[in-house]
Every structure is written in C-alpha cells, then in structure tokens.
Design an enzyme around this catalytic site. Structure first.
Site, short mmCIF file in Angstrom:
data_model
loop_
_atom_site.label_atom_id
_atom_site.label_comp_id
_atom_site.label_asym_id
_atom_site.label_seq_id
_atom_site.Cartn_x
_atom_site.Cartn_y
_atom_site.Cartn_z
N SER A 45 -5.43 3.55 6.06
CA SER A 45 -5.70 2.16 6.39
C SER A 45 -6.28 1.44 5.19
CB SER A 45 -6.65 2.08 7.58
OG SER A 45 -7.97 1.85 7.15
N LYS A 46 -5.93 0.16 5.11
CA LYS A 46 -6.38 -0.63 3.97
C LYS A 46 -7.90 -0.72 3.96
CE LYS A 46 -2.20 -3.30 4.15
NZ LYS A 46 -1.56 -4.52 4.60
N ARG A 47 -8.46 -0.70 5.12
CA ARG A 47 -9.90 -0.85 5.24
C ARG A 47 -10.65 0.40 4.75
NH1 ARG A 47 -12.78 -4.57 9.45
NH2 ARG A 47 -11.52 -5.96 8.19
N HIS B 26 0.83 -1.20 0.00
CA HIS B 26 0.00 0.00 0.00
C HIS B 26 0.86 1.26 0.00
CE1 HIS B 26 0.44 0.78 4.37
NE2 HIS B 26 0.54 -0.53 4.42
#
Length: 454
Positions: free
Chosen positions: A231-233, A16
């Site tokens: 954040s990946k979320r 990421h």
RNA sequence: GCCCCCAUCGUUCAGCGGCCUAGGACGCCUGCCUUUCACGCAGGUAACACGGGUUCAAAUCCCGUUGGGGGUGCCA
C-alpha cells in the site's frame, strides 16, 4: 488474431511497484506476441485524479523501458459512455435510481448490497439520480482465468451497482467494459484485487452486445513483510523513489519479473529480450509474492557491475559528493570508479564510499571505532605513520609503502587503523589513491586526531 | 458477516503422478583470495501446513481442517 493488451492506471498517485508489475507483464506479453500495448488513463473520478500525475506515470513507465503503442484518456470519452448507458437504460439493462446513500444503507438485499428498490419505478434522469446496472437475479458468471483457472460468481451475490454517478459522470465498470470492447482488447492482465470486478464487467459487456470476451489473467499480488497488499500508505512503493535511490531500470524491471514468474532454465538475471522470448502468461504463479529489497539490491549490484566504466561513471557521478554536496573531482572520480563499481549495489551508496575525500569523515559509531582502535600497537602505528608522512612525495605509491612498511616493521596490520583515522570507516575503497587526493595537512590532522582519541 | 482466492527452504522461482534421498537464486554461515571492505571462487544451512482419500506410485489429483490474502464505494 493479434494480441491487444492494455495497462490502465488511475492517476490518483505515482506509479507504484504493483502497477508497474502489471504494466510490465502486459508489455512483456505484447512484445512477445507482436501485439499492441495500449496505455489507457482511467481518470473518471475527477475528485481523485490529478492531471499532473499522468505525466509522472508516463515518465516512470518510460524509465522502465515500457513503451506503448496507443494512448487514451477516459475523460475524453465520457460522451461515448453516456451514449452506451442510455442504450442500456433503453434496453432495460440499467435504470435510474434516486435512493440516497442513507436509504441504500437501510435497503440491504438478501445477499448484501442494494436491494434493487428502484428497478421498476421507471425513473428518468434527474437531479441526484444515479444509473444502476440491473444484474441478473440468478445464474452464474464465470470465466477461465489463464492464471487461476475457472472462476465463478453467483449473479445473485451481485447487487445493482452504480454505473453513472449523480453528477452524470460514468464510473469504472462501464468505462472499463466499453473501452475494452471498443479498443478490441484481447487479453486483460491485471492484479488479483480486480477479480471481483470481472463478473460485473463481463455482464456489462454482454449487455452491450458483446459475444466474445477477452482472455483474463489475474496476477498474484505483491505483498509486504506482513503479507498484505503493498500500500502506498504503509510501504515504500513509488517507482520514482527507486529511481532516485539509484536503482537501474533494467535491474528493477528484471527483478519485478521474477515475482510470480521465472524462466524455466532458472537463469534469472539476463537481457530483457531473452526474458520476453521465454515469457508466457500461463506460467505465472498463483500465490502472492513478497517484494524483497535484498534480492532487488543483489540484482541491481549485478547490473551495476555489468556496466562499462564510462556508463557507470556517467550515471553515478551525481552521487560522488561529500556530506555537504561538494562533488569529487571528475578525474579523480573516474580513476576511483572501478573500485566504486564493484562495491555499490545502489548509487545512493556512493557518497558513503568517498564522501570523506571532499568532506569530513563520518562520525564512527563508538563500538566500531573501539573494535579497531583499541587493539595493541595502534598508537605505535599511528605515531610512526604521522612521523614518516610529514615529508616525502605525496603519491598513492609512497603512502602505500609508508603505511604497509610500518605494518611490516611492527608486525601488525597497519592499514586498518590508518583507514579508520582517515576515512572514519573500517570498510571502503582501496585506501591510498583517494588518500593521496587529500592535502597532506588534512591527512596528518586526521591521524593526530585519531591518535588523540585513543 | 457475505463473496472470491492462495498454501514447496527465512524470501523467490522450479517441480504439472514415478527422473525428488525436492533443484536454482537471494539471504545467512564456513573456507579460499586479501594488511580494509567488496568482487570472485568453493562449500554449507534450510521447505512440500495438517488430516483424510484416489492410485502399484502423490510435493504433484480430490475432499476437509488450519493458516493467510483480496473484495465487499456515487474509488479504480
């Protein structure tokens, strides 16, 4: 002393933006100093690490032009870690502990965390037992961070953390401390979210007999519009997604570099060699930076426009498609490409520019449509154009002279309504060349349809 | 709660005691170019969080306040 840096991702997700930036800064420093850049996969957590993600991460790094000189995988090195841990236990620097998670919760020490109950119980290895590092009860652990200055932690605030799971698998801190030592890492450049792990690693290194430590540089975090760590979320952060949306790696990399750092002469967009030349860890900013896609888009647009035509055509051709995926004729696309090149900021914008050449024009929002089509003389323009286009040569030149001629005669801007009728949009490529690529009947139909909607 | 950290235009980088009536870039706005849009060009808008010190002099040093973030796992 030659510089050795490392990028050590855990393969628990795709690469990421934040990790890519860490990798990039390490790589920049290695390339600037002529040192080595080591890729170390930190896959000690078997439950969360996914082998196929290792390749995905490597692929994203390669895409960004980040090459590495050595590669290791911690899962290949468990024996070494176990060996050093046994030594730590033998030296009294670590101990086995059989307290269950529930017991630990109950045993909260004065400074929070585990209270060290098992420290002197003389436990050996066994089912359900972990190994904990015995942190000093007093004193401080500190280092001079290149970016943040001196950072100090009271040892009393650190509890005896687990270094080997009950499964026998070593954890992050030991593996990390041992590998940095073993691999001769001289500079540790990583995200600020790891600062609190540093004193533990430093203590571990000392316990392993290290007398010198690497230089640490903790990068400011990249944050979202809420000023929280990406954040990946919550956030759209996989590097691979930017790739598929048509960002150029050079542009993406260049933009990433301006987050937390910038060349002294204020020239932001420039070849990587020049950036490497000017880069230095000490100049990195301390404050977190917002990942601004608008500015990324600007960088990408600049890079796209710098491409020579052949390269641009080659790279963007897969995006030259209609709504149903029908590709635009290669020769036609090539002739239209210069106009496309100065209009897109990402390749994913290409279909909107010429999808109407191989498919139906997109549905125009009513408001937009009325803004153009509710003007005076629009019916007259469309009627005249339809009438004059019924015959005559079907070439860009002729289409242009007919449409512009109608405008001149009626004293109005005739291009806009024609463009709206044919392409469904008020903005886009120079009109007549792509328009001539459509069949005469198709153009007339679109013009009549628009006339009918007035 | 406890530990660590951060603080210049909306965003980002510059500024490391006088050169700052604070500069560059993105964004936004205006104009030029143009019978679309875009590119290009010329302008404009907009910031030192607050309060105390230190100093002849502070955006720059110190302290505090406020605001924000990171960490606090048998994740890394």
């Amino acid at each position: 002393m030659t510089v050795r840096v490392r990028f050590s991702p855990a393969p628990t997700g795709y690469l990421h933006v934040g990790s890519a930036r860490s990798a990039l800064f390490n790589w920049m420093y290695a390339r600037k100093t002529g040192g080595a850049f080591v890729l170390r996969i930190e896959d000690t957590d078997a439950d969360r690490s996914q082998p196929q993600l290792v390749e995905a991460i490597r692929e994203s790094l390669r895409w960004l032009g980040i090459d590495w000189d050595e590669e290791y995988r911690q899962s290949d090195r468990f024996d070494r870690y176990r060996e050093v841990v046994e030594k730590l236990v033998a030296d009294g620097r670590a101990y086995y502990c059989d307290n269950t998670p529930e017991e630990i919760k109950a045993r909260v020490g004065e400074h929070g965390g585990y209270d060290g109950y098992s420290r002197d119980r003389g436990l050996g290895p066994g089912e359900g037992r972990v190994v904990r590092f015995r942190t000093p009860d007093d004193g401080t652990t500190a280092w001079d961070d290149v970016i943040r200055g001196r950072v100090e932690f009271d040892n009393a605030d650190m509890d005896d953390f687990v270094i080997v799971r009950s499964s026998g698998v070593p954890m992050f801190h030991v593996a990390n401390a041992y590998d940095d030592l073993d691999m001769g890492i001289t500079h540790v450049v990583r995200g600020e979210d790891l600062v609190n792990a540093t004193p533990r690693v430093l203590l571990l290194r000392e316990a392993m007999g290290a007398t010198e430590h690497p230089v640490y540089a903790h990068l400011p975090l990249i944050v979202n519009e809420q000023r929280k760590k990406l954040s990946k979320r919550r956030d759209d952060v996989a590097v691979g997604d930017y790739r598929s949306r048509g960002y150029l790696p050079e542009a993406f990399r260049n933009y990433l570099l301006t987050l937390g750092w910038g060349p002294k002469d204020d020239v932001e967009i420039r070849p990587i060699e020049e950036l490497v030349e000017r880069f230095d860890l000490v100049d990195i900013n301390k404050a977190p930076a917002f990942f601004d896609v608008k500015k990324l888009d600007h960088f990408n647009g600049e890079y796209i426009r710098m491409l020579d035509l052949d390269t641009f055509v080659e790279q963007s051709a897969p995006y030259a498609i209609g709504p149903d995926g029908t590709p635009v004729d290669a020769d036609l696309y090539r002739s239209l490409a210069p106009g496309v090149q100065e209009r897109v900021r990402r390749y994913e914008e290409v279909p909107a520019l010429l999808g109407w050449v191989v498919g139906p024009p997109p549905e125009t929002p009513g408001k937009e449509w009325r803004k153009v089509m509710n003007k005076d003389l629009v019916p007259e323009v469309l009627d005249a154009v339809v009438a004059r286009l019924a015959e005559g040569p079907w070439t860009p030149e002729h289409l242009g002279s007919v449409v512009m001629g109608v405008g001149d005669e009626l004293g109005t801007r005739s291009q806009l309504p024609v463009r709206m009728a044919v392409t469904g949009s008020r903005a886009g490529l120079p009109l007549f060349e792509p328009m001539a690529a459509l069949d005469r009947d198709e153009v007339l139909r679109r013009l009549r349809d628009a006339r009918g909607r007035l």
